[in-house]
Design an enzyme around this catalytic site. Structure first.
Site, PDB file in Angstrom:
ATOM      1  N   HIS A  99      23.132  17.088  -9.226  1.00  0.00           N
ATOM      2  CA  HIS A  99      23.011  16.712  -7.647  1.00  0.00           C
ATOM      3  C   HIS A  99      23.790  17.816  -6.678  1.00  0.00           C
ATOM      4  CE1 HIS A  99      22.711  14.099  -4.283  1.00  0.00           C
ATOM      5  NE2 HIS A  99      22.616  12.856  -5.061  1.00  0.00           N
ATOM      6  N   ASP A 158      18.680  16.207  -4.668  1.00  0.00           N
ATOM      7  CA  ASP A 158      19.298  14.939  -4.218  1.00  0.00           C
ATOM      8  C   ASP A 158      18.300  13.741  -4.657  1.00  0.00           C
ATOM      9  OD1 ASP A 158      16.835  15.121  -2.505  1.00  0.00           O
ATOM     10  OD2 ASP A 158      18.056  15.488  -0.654  1.00  0.00           O
TER      11      ASP A 158
END
Lengths: 484, 325
Positions: free
Chosen positions: A455, A459
């Site tokens: 992450h 995303d």
């Protein structure tokens, strides 16, 4: 007349260090050129290292289970039988003929005087610089003179320094740093390296602080120290990495103590490192594999006859992944500091379970391969993994990884990213399930795919869209297509 | 014993020395009728007269040069730079003439150059400089850096009596913030001797000037919150350095943090850290750490100044991290 250094060979371009798994010869043993001298392990590949010359193994500098940088001297061979101790019967000192063996004599004169000119391919004398065995399959050797004459060598890696060899090796093997003060106290108080390695460190990253070692010395003096567990392995054996290395072991009778193999240790390190490096997020998508399953069933028999191996789901999935990466190329990246490096080649690592542990060989340039080409590459790598025939380069350079734990019946999982990649696809078992198709209940071949992604870079939107592309590639697979 | 501010104490030191020795005189910009930019010499002109309290031209080269000349002729000048920043205009006189004369001609140059130094006063880039590193590099100069009223008086008197050119750092931040007991009798603080302001076994902080007080505050917090005990060494003199004291505390604790207000790169802390690693490598349980001002000019704006200059919070964190190493 030649005392020859055996050094840790460079097993592939990016390999910086190797671990000695096993010495097949002991000091005093005669060894023929190209006879296997030792086994080493680098990252995930174990290799047998042939002797660079015929002679007698006179000294092992680096013990088993120790990890040292490449080019570190790990042993000495004596090609002159008269000089080797113990004296071996027969002419142990047959002239070494391999390129890259250089006399340790002062020059051509002394080498020739002995009647066994050790230098064959190299010009005599110290000025010749570093001598190295050709290819990665033979241990490289170099004479002390060549080294002294100024050949480059990584600073601080010389394990031959008298009296420090063991210590250096132990630290390298453990990866634990000791401050100058801690080492000074250890020397003053007579704390041996293997004792030092057992002291619980309370500093940063488990470092042994001044207080730790003083506490240990105090406890030892007052007799309150529990006797150290008898190590099963030599004291220099690396402890398992990770936080559990710090805990005091509690053992019951009958418990088995199993030293981790080098591959197991590397896997453990990689897993812990990856979890600490990348914030893992998982996106799980349902995939209808019915079309692919039918296509595979229809072509399985012909395929096996023509190719000589079974057609599996893996090539279909890799093909779908590669096409999805082409649509979302950021997935095919790695993080270097504060930059993202988007890789041009799509190199798909595929996790393969073997008796040697989990290994991830890499299909290079998957973006240039057809479904058939991918199938052949998958088969080739899987076979060579199980046959322990991989080269170090086979397991390097991956840019995205596939883990098919579905073969074990796992329905869905959350795989750990193979660093420095930023995503891994886990594929669950394909199971027939009742699902809703066009408002009617139908029986379809369903699987759950998980994308674990980093992450820091990816995303939820990108992760989801990428997964959706894989799903669409598989569900929309052209059932009429031929495998070519 | 009297309670005085830092600046009152150093003025007291000058006053006593002028009373004691007629060869001592003051020279500087606006130090007479105006009493000096920071009022260190208020009342001196009235008491000692204009021959001994000289309002100079606006030329640091002239002030330092005249001082060198007077010192060579047997006087003991105490020169004031209005702000330490301005000493650059007198650099040649200090570095070439004051520092080398004794080496070249065996003639003593007993003079003091007072440098109101440092930031934390929102003075901006031309009035906040810490000049010590410039002179630390020069053989032949002594540098003192008092952090308390007691030492301000004692070091001033020692500096005036010393036969070498002495750079006297006056920390503007401490001028009126710092009050303390100052003996009324005649005493000096020896040049080249540091002092341990706080004892602790976990790490040593080596510092001087304003940051001594920040480090002491940080050490108290660290003791209360974490039970970590730090030794705080006030170096007091930078040239010569009290290497014996530094060696002692470093070898006792195994961990050293050097803190100064001056810029980090090429600062006094760099030399101290290098010397420690050379001298006491086997006694080190952690890398020697340094804190100094960021390598940028000192900004006007208080929030920016706080970012650029060392703070109690920053020192606390560095001490904490070093203790945990």
């Amino acid at each position: 007349m030649a005392r020859i250094e055996v050094v840790m060979p460079q097993m592939g371009e990016s390999i910086a260090e190797g671990t000695i798994v096993k010495w097949l010869k002991q000091p005093g043993d005669a060894v023929k050129q190209d006879e296997t001298l030792l086994e080493i392990s680098t990252d995930k590949v174990d290799s047998e290292i042939p002797s660079p010359a015929s002679g007698i193994l006179v000294e092992i500098v680096v013990k088993e289970q120790a990890t040292v940088p490449v080019q570190t001297v790990i042993a000495y061979l004596e090609t002159d039988a008269a000089k080797a101790v113990p004296v071996m019967e027969g002419p142990g000192a047959t002239s070494p003929t391999g390129a890259g063996v250089q006399s340790s004599g002062a020059g051509a004169g002394s080498a020739q005087a002995s009647g066994t000119p050790a230098t064959v391919a190299q010009s005599p004398g110290a000025g010749a610089g570093r001598a190295q065995a050709p290819g990665a399959s033979a241990a490289s050797v170099q004479s002390p003179e060549a080294r002294d004459a100024g050949s480059a060598r990584p600073a601080g890696t010389d394990a031959t320094t008298a009296g420090q060899g063991t210590a250096t090796t132990g630290v390298a093997g453990k990866g634990r740093f000791y401050s100058p003060l801690v080492l000074s106290i250890a020397r003053t108080e007579g704390v041996q390296m293997d004792e030092l390695e057992r002291i619980l460190g309370t500093g940063d990253g488990g470092r042994v602080t001044k207080k730790d070692i003083l506490g240990y010395v105090q406890a030892r003096k007052s007799g309150t120290l529990a006797p150290p567990p008898r190590p099963v392995q030599p004291a220099s054996a690396p402890q398992p990495p990770g936080p559990q290395a710090k805990t005091v072991p509690v053992r019951s009778q009958g418990d088995q103590v199993i030293p981790m193999t080098n591959v197991q240790q590397k896997m453990a390190q990689h897993m812990v490192n990856s979890i600490h490096t990348s914030p893992h997020v998982a996106a799980i998508h349902e995939v209808d594999m019915t079309v692919v399953a039918k296509h595979r069933a229809a072509h399985a028999a012909v395929f096996e006859r023509s190719e000589g191996f079974k057609l599996t789901y893996t090539p279909y999935i890799i093909d779908a992944v590669v096409r999805a990466i082409k649509k979302y190329p950021l997935i095919n990246s790695s993080v270097e500091g504060t930059t993202i490096v988007r890789k041009s080649a799509i190199n798909i690592g595929m996790a393969v379970a073997s008796e040697n542990g989990l290994i991830v060989p890499v299909i290079k340039h998957a973006e240039e391969k057809s479904l058939l080409g991918i199938a052949r590459a998958v088969h080739d790598l899987a076979e060579r993994t199980r046959g322990r025939k991989l080269t170090p380069d086979d397991i390097q350079g991956g840019t995205f990884t596939l883990s098919n734990y579905g073969v074990f019946g796992t329905v869905f999982g959350t795989p750990i990213i193979s660093q420095p990649q930023i995503a891994i696809l886990g594929t669950g078992a394909i199971v027939k399930r009742p699902v809703v198709v066009n408002d009617a209940i139908a029986i379809r071949s369903i699987a759950y795919f998980t994308l674990s992604f980093d992450h820091r870079v990816v995303d939820g939107m990108l992760g989801g869209m990428f997964m959706d592309a894989i799903v669409k590639n598989l569900e929309g697979f052209d059932a009429e297509s031929e495998i070519k | 014993m009297a309670t005085m501010t830092y600046i009152e104490a150093l003025a007291r030191g000058m006053w006593e020395e002028m009373e004691r020795d007629p060869s001592v005189f003051l020279i500087g910009e606006d130090i007479g009728a105006y009493g000096g930019a920071f009022k260190a010499t208020k009342g001196f002109l009235e008491h000692f007269g204009e021959e001994r309290v000289i309002d100079s031209t606006l030329s640091e080269a002239a002030i330092v040069g005249a001082s060198v000349g007077a010192a060579l002729l047997g006087m003991r000048p105490v020169a004031e730079m209005q702000f330490a920043d301005f000493v650059t205009c007198g650099f040649n006189q200090l570095v070439v003439n004051a520092a080398k004369t004794h080496y070249r001609w065996h003639l003593p140059v007993p003079m003091v150059v007072r440098l109101p130094t440092g930031g934390y006063i929102h003075g901006g880039p031309y009035h906040s400089e810490s000049p010590e590193a410039w002179f630390f590099h020069v053989p032949g100069l002594k540098i003192v850096a008092p952090s308390t009223p007691h030492d301000a008086k004692g070091l001033m008197k020692a500096a005036i009596r010393d036969n070498n050119p002495v750079i006297f750092l006056e920390f503007k931040y401490l001028d009126r913030r710092m009050k303390g007991d100052v003996p009324e009798e005649d005493y000096t603080v020896p040049i080249g001797k540091g002092v341990v302001r706080r004892e602790g076994s976990d790490l040593a902080v080596l510092t001087y000037g304003s940051t001594v007080h920040f480090a002491l505050d940080a050490a108290e917090r660290l003791s209360k919150q974490e039970g970590i005990e730090a030794s705080i060494v006030d170096l007091r003199s930078l040239a010569p350095l009290d290497k014996e004291l530094i060696r002692d505390v470093v070898r006792q604790t195994g961990k050293a943090l050097v803190v100064h207000e001056d810029h980090l790169t090429g600062g006094v802390g760099a030399e101290i850290a290098a010397w420690i690693t050379e001298d006491s490598f086997q006694a080190l349980d952690a890398p020697v750490r340094r804190i100094g001002a960021a390598d940028v000019p000192i900004p006007f704006a208080p929030p920016l100044e706080e970012v650029v200059l060392p703070t109690t919070a920053g020192i606390f964190k560095a001490m904490h991290d070093l203790a945990r190493y």
